[in-house]
Scaffold this motif. Structure first.
Motif, PDB file in Angstrom:
ATOM      1  N   GLY A  66       0.700  -1.183   0.137  1.00  0.00           N
ATOM      2  CA  GLY A  66      -0.005  -0.493  -0.084  1.00  0.00           C
ATOM      3  C   GLY A  66       1.084   1.664   0.455  1.00  0.00           C
ATOM      4  N   CYS A  67       0.351   2.458   0.224  1.00  0.00           N
ATOM      5  CA  CYS A  67       0.330   3.705  -0.503  1.00  0.00           C
ATOM      6  C   CYS A  67       0.808   4.517   1.341  1.00  0.00           C
ATOM      7  N   GLY A  68       1.244   5.553   1.456  1.00  0.00           N
ATOM      8  CA  GLY A  68       1.649   5.736   2.472  1.00  0.00           C
ATOM      9  C   GLY A  68       2.874   6.008   3.061  1.00  0.00           C
ATOM     10  N   PRO A  69       2.997   5.899   5.216  1.00  0.00           N
ATOM     11  CA  PRO A  69       3.701   5.827   5.717  1.00  0.00           C
ATOM     12  C   PRO A  69       3.856   3.953   6.053  1.00  0.00           C
ATOM     13  N   HIS A  70       5.012   3.588   6.237  1.00  0.00           N
ATOM     14  CA  HIS A  70       5.370   2.988   7.373  1.00  0.00           C
ATOM     15  C   HIS A  70       6.415   2.483   7.815  1.00  0.00           C
ATOM     16  N   GLN A  71       5.416   2.570   9.126  1.00  0.00           N
ATOM     17  CA  GLN A  71       6.679   2.255  10.510  1.00  0.00           C
ATOM     18  C   GLN A  71       8.267   0.889  10.334  1.00  0.00           C
ATOM     19  N   ILE A  72       9.303   0.916   9.654  1.00  0.00           N
ATOM     20  CA  ILE A  72      10.359   0.142  10.443  1.00  0.00           C
ATOM     21  C   ILE A  72      10.864   0.277  10.871  1.00  0.00           C
ATOM     22  N   GLY A  73      11.999  -1.036  11.315  1.00  0.00           N
ATOM     23  CA  GLY A  73      13.141  -0.488  12.252  1.00  0.00           C
ATOM     24  C   GLY A  73      14.188  -1.222  11.693  1.00  0.00           C
ATOM     25  N   ASP A  74      14.684  -0.868  11.104  1.00  0.00           N
ATOM     26  CA  ASP A  74      15.979  -2.305  10.742  1.00  0.00           C
ATOM     27  C   ASP A  74      16.885  -1.428  10.021  1.00  0.00           C
ATOM     28  N   TYR A  75      18.003  -2.217   9.765  1.00  0.00           N
ATOM     29  CA  TYR A  75      19.426  -2.117   8.245  1.00  0.00           C
ATOM     30  C   TYR A  75      19.613  -2.573   7.546  1.00  0.00           C
ATOM     31  N   TYR A  76      18.753  -1.742   6.162  1.00  0.00           N
ATOM     32  CA  TYR A  76      18.563  -2.349   4.682  1.00  0.00           C
ATOM     33  C   TYR A  76      19.839  -1.649   4.135  1.00  0.00           C
ATOM     34  N   ASP A  77      20.693  -2.189   2.994  1.00  0.00           N
ATOM     35  CA  ASP A  77      21.471  -1.804   1.974  1.00  0.00           C
ATOM     36  C   ASP A  77      21.134  -1.438   0.651  1.00  0.00           C
ATOM     37  N   TRP A  95      17.499  10.949   4.392  1.00  0.00           N
ATOM     38  CA  TRP A  95      16.566   9.964   3.708  1.00  0.00           C
ATOM     39  C   TRP A  95      17.199   9.738   2.482  1.00  0.00           C
ATOM     40  N   ASP A  96      16.618   8.701   2.291  1.00  0.00           N
ATOM     41  CA  ASP A  96      17.004   8.645   0.145  1.00  0.00           C
ATOM     42  C   ASP A  96      15.899   8.529  -0.105  1.00  0.00           C
ATOM     43  N   ARG A  97      15.274   8.525  -1.273  1.00  0.00           N
ATOM     44  CA  ARG A  97      14.677   8.230  -2.749  1.00  0.00           C
ATOM     45  C   ARG A  97      14.786   7.923  -3.604  1.00  0.00           C
ATOM     46  N   VAL A  98      13.396   6.749  -4.064  1.00  0.00           N
ATOM     47  CA  VAL A  98      13.851   5.464  -4.951  1.00  0.00           C
ATOM     48  C   VAL A  98      12.756   5.930  -5.939  1.00  0.00           C
ATOM     49  N   ASP A  99      13.392   6.048  -7.067  1.00  0.00           N
ATOM     50  CA  ASP A  99      12.250   6.944  -8.076  1.00  0.00           C
ATOM     51  C   ASP A  99      11.585   5.194  -9.019  1.00  0.00           C
ATOM     52  N   ALA A 100      10.314   5.550  -8.783  1.00  0.00           N
ATOM     53  CA  ALA A 100       9.899   4.607  -9.720  1.00  0.00           C
ATOM     54  C   ALA A 100      10.370   3.613 -10.945  1.00  0.00           C
ATOM     55  N   TRP A 101      10.473   2.219 -10.932  1.00  0.00           N
ATOM     56  CA  TRP A 101      10.979   1.275 -11.485  1.00  0.00           C
ATOM     57  C   TRP A 101      12.581   1.692 -11.512  1.00  0.00           C
ATOM     58  N   THR A 102      13.280   1.746 -10.713  1.00  0.00           N
ATOM     59  CA  THR A 102      14.953   1.815 -10.637  1.00  0.00           C
ATOM     60  C   THR A 102      14.963   1.291  -8.934  1.00  0.00           C
ATOM     61  N   SER A 103      16.476   1.226  -8.866  1.00  0.00           N
ATOM     62  CA  SER A 103      17.261   0.253  -7.404  1.00  0.00           C
ATOM     63  C   SER A 103      18.129   1.220  -6.967  1.00  0.00           C
ATOM     64  N   ARG A 104      18.037   0.922  -5.775  1.00  0.00           N
ATOM     65  CA  ARG A 104      19.245   1.853  -5.075  1.00  0.00           C
ATOM     66  C   ARG A 104      19.744   0.783  -4.489  1.00  0.00           C
ATOM     67  N   ASP A 105      21.458   2.207  -3.693  1.00  0.00           N
ATOM     68  CA  ASP A 105      22.381   1.510  -2.609  1.00  0.00           C
ATOM     69  C   ASP A 105      21.320   2.308  -1.459  1.00  0.00           C
ATOM     70  N   LEU A 106      21.024   2.038  -0.616  1.00  0.00           N
ATOM     71  CA  LEU A 106      21.238   2.381   0.863  1.00  0.00           C
ATOM     72  C   LEU A 106      22.221   2.202   1.740  1.00  0.00           C
ATOM     73  N   ASP A 107      21.755   3.348   3.049  1.00  0.00           N
ATOM     74  CA  ASP A 107      23.140   2.941   3.980  1.00  0.00           C
ATOM     75  C   ASP A 107      22.683   2.314   5.279  1.00  0.00           C
ATOM     76  N   PRO A 108      23.675   1.106   4.438  1.00  0.00           N
ATOM     77  CA  PRO A 108      23.232   0.083   5.883  1.00  0.00           C
ATOM     78  C   PRO A 108      23.666  -0.334   7.303  1.00  0.00           C
ATOM     79  N   ALA A 109      24.631   0.915   7.638  1.00  0.00           N
ATOM     80  CA  ALA A 109      25.100   0.961   8.644  1.00  0.00           C
ATOM     81  C   ALA A 109      24.032   2.458   9.594  1.00  0.00           C
ATOM     82  N   ASN A 110      22.635   2.546   8.815  1.00  0.00           N
ATOM     83  CA  ASN A 110      21.629   3.653   9.834  1.00  0.00           C
ATOM     84  C   ASN A 110      20.797   3.323  10.168  1.00  0.00           C
TER      85      ASN A 110
END
Length: 119
Positions: A66-77, A95-110
């Motif tokens: 679904g759309c909107g906010p979703h609470q999470i609490g872990d480390y993702y890369d 924050w990191d933005r992931v554009d539609a139909w793309t992929s990207r690295d995230l900050d795995p230590a944050n």
């Protein structure tokens, strides 16, 4: 200004602490009911991949429902947008933005705290 030796020691200590936090966390933190764990990113989903080679019982990808906010609490890369764009917010308010139909690295230590899917 810190000497290079002191800075290197400080950076090594910080990196060790972050790595230990990820290892101590062990199993993935529970996210809200707005998604599910899987072994892949399913079509039409915003997906986050657990860092550190970890996996939940259902797999390493958190598939957001679904759309909107979703609470999470872990480390993702890594993140994949198989549909709408989304923003991953970290505990330090970056924050990191992931554009539609793309992929990207995230900050795995944050620590990621929120995903907002835009529809």
């Amino acid at each position: 200004m810190r000497s290079i030796g002191r800075f290197t020691a400080w950076a090594t200590t910080l990196a060790t602490a972050v790595g230990a936090t990820i290892v101590i966390a062990g199993s993935p933190a529970s996210a809200d009911a707005g998604g599910y764990w899987a072994w892949q990113c399913d079509p039409g989903r915003a997906c986050l991949h657990l860092s550190g080679g970890r996996a939940a019982p259902g797999g390493p990808y958190w598939n957001v429902n679904g759309c909107g906010p979703h609470q999470i609490g872990d480390y993702y890369d890594f993140a994949i947008a198989r549909g709408n764009h989304f923003i991953v917010t970290y505990i330090d308010d970056r924050w990191d933005r992931v554009d539609a139909w793309t992929s990207r690295d995230l900050d795995p230590a944050n620590l990621a705290t929120n995903v907002w899917v835009f529809c």
